[in-house]
Design an enzyme around this catalytic site. Structure first.
Site: not given
Ligand code: 3PG
Ligand code: MG
Length: 393
Positions: A371, A348, A39, A200
């Protein structure tokens, strides 16, 4: 397709314009060491563009989930150090988030210099989207760039606030992510195969509905597969099952376009030396839990993927961090890498799996968002993108 957002070229930048850049530097850390700097590297094109324009650059990001107060465990210091190495120039970290001290450093930056403020989530106003905190952030720049794709689904102050006040645009990474994921929402080449894994099913019901409306086949792996297996009436032993989602999974199976595992790797414990068995998915013994898809399933999924013209993969097939349960994820990763079609890996865990396993270069797009990438596919837009489009209006 996703509606267009303002781009870097739309900003009127002059020498020494101060640009506040929201990045997503939420990287995995162990004992203060960065495990994967993906990132950070992904933010370089935007930083370099602004540096070439002789702007001064004020970077901000969240890291982890501190609870609205400073916590040294979540300091951005390791990130500032790594970015300094990658840029070949010092990136000073202000120990403060927004405020007098940070503004002082920002104002003293020479053209092309880069600073970072401390973790946005050390301030209570970030997650609550407090307008007063957003105003303080805006004092750090004359213009704002959102390059934090991974956080663009969060309606937080640093994402939503600045576009209302400062001339704003999306950075290079944000634009590339929206392009790559947007292709899946347009008219993707067929067959379009989606592969979903992870723990999940309840987290993924929205995206499953969205994908079933677009893709030809949906391959299910990971722990979420066991709720589908339970919906078929199979014994799943001690595997993770979300009992309140079984009926919904049965309805999804009725579409006839979802494939679930035919065999699984099971163990009694989740560790690297656990005794494992390979069993049919119809008969997982009591006391054992499924921790990976089996080789027959992995082979079937790999065949589907190899015939696809478009692939989206999000979520590992098993507990790939542990070698006894890594084979399913590795087979799928290899198949996605070998596929000649357009391939996207959502961020992720599946993105870190393809990087760890060395397949990232053979995939059309590996997203930095977990997400965020799922929410973009599900809803076709994100709060951070909407904020940029609305701008000063
Ligand atoms: C992630 O790692 O999915 C993003 O940086 C968002 O982080 P968060 O889910 O803690 O908001
Ligand atoms: Mg995440």
């Amino acid at each position: 397709m996703v509606d267009p957002i303002p781009q870097l070229e739309d900003l009127q930048l002059r020498k020494s314009t101060r640009v506040l850049v929201r990045a997503d530097f939420n990287v995995p850390l162990h004992d203060g060491m960065i495990d994967d700097d993906f990132r950070i590297a992904a933010a370089l094109p935007t930083i370099q563009y602004l540096r070439d324009k002789h702007c001064s650059i004020v970077l901000c990001s969240h890291l982890g989930r501190p609870k609205g107060a400073p916590d040294p465990k979540y300091s951005l210091a390791p990130v500032a150090a790594r970015l300094s190495e990658l840029l070949g120039q010092n990136v000073e970290l202000s120990p403060e988030v927004a405020g007098f001290h940070s503004v002082g450093i920002a104002q003293s930056l020479a053209p092309g210099e880069v600073m970072m403020i401390e973790n946005l989530r050390f301030a209570p106003g970030e997650e609550s989207c407090d307008p007063a905190f957003a105003t303080n952030l805006c004092e750090l720049g004359d213009a704002y760039v959102n390059d934090a794709f991974g956080a663009a689904h969060r309606s937080h102050a640093s994402i939503i606030g600045p576009p209302r006040v400062l001339p704003s645009a999306g950075g290079r990474l944000l634009a590339a992510e929206v392009d790559a994921l947007g292709r899946l929402l347009g008219e993707p080449a067929r067959p379009f195969v989606a592969v979903l894994g992870g723990a999940k099913v309840s987290d993924k019901l929205g995206v499953i509905d969205a994908l079933l409306a677009r893709c030809d086949t949906l391959l299910i792996g990971g722990a979420m597969a066991f709720t589908f297996l339970a919906a078929q009436g199979y014994a799943v032993g001690d595997s993770l099952v979300e009992a309140d989602r079984v009926d919904h999974c049965r309805e999804l199976l009725d579409t006839g376009r979802i494939r679930i595992p035919s065999d699984v790797v099971v163990a009694r414990e989740i560790n690297a030396t656990a005794e494992t068995r390979h069993v049919a998915a119809t008969s997982i013994p009591t006391g054992w839990k499924g921790l990976d898809i089996g080789p027959e399933t992995a082979g079937t999924y790999a065949d589907e993927i190899s015939r696809a013209a478009t692939v989206l993969w999000n979520g590992p097939m098993g507990v790939f961090e542990l070698e006894p349960f890594a084979a399913g994820t590795r087979t799928v990763a290899e198949a996605v890498a070998d596929c000649r079609g357009y391939t996207v890996v959502g961020g992720g865990d599946s993105a870190s799996a393809v990087r760890q396993m060395g397949f990232a270069d053979d995939i059309s797009h590996v997203s930095t968002g977990g997400g965020a990438s799922l929410e973009l596919i599900e809803l076709g837009d994100l709060p951070g993108l909407e904020a940029l489009r609305k701008g000063l209006a």
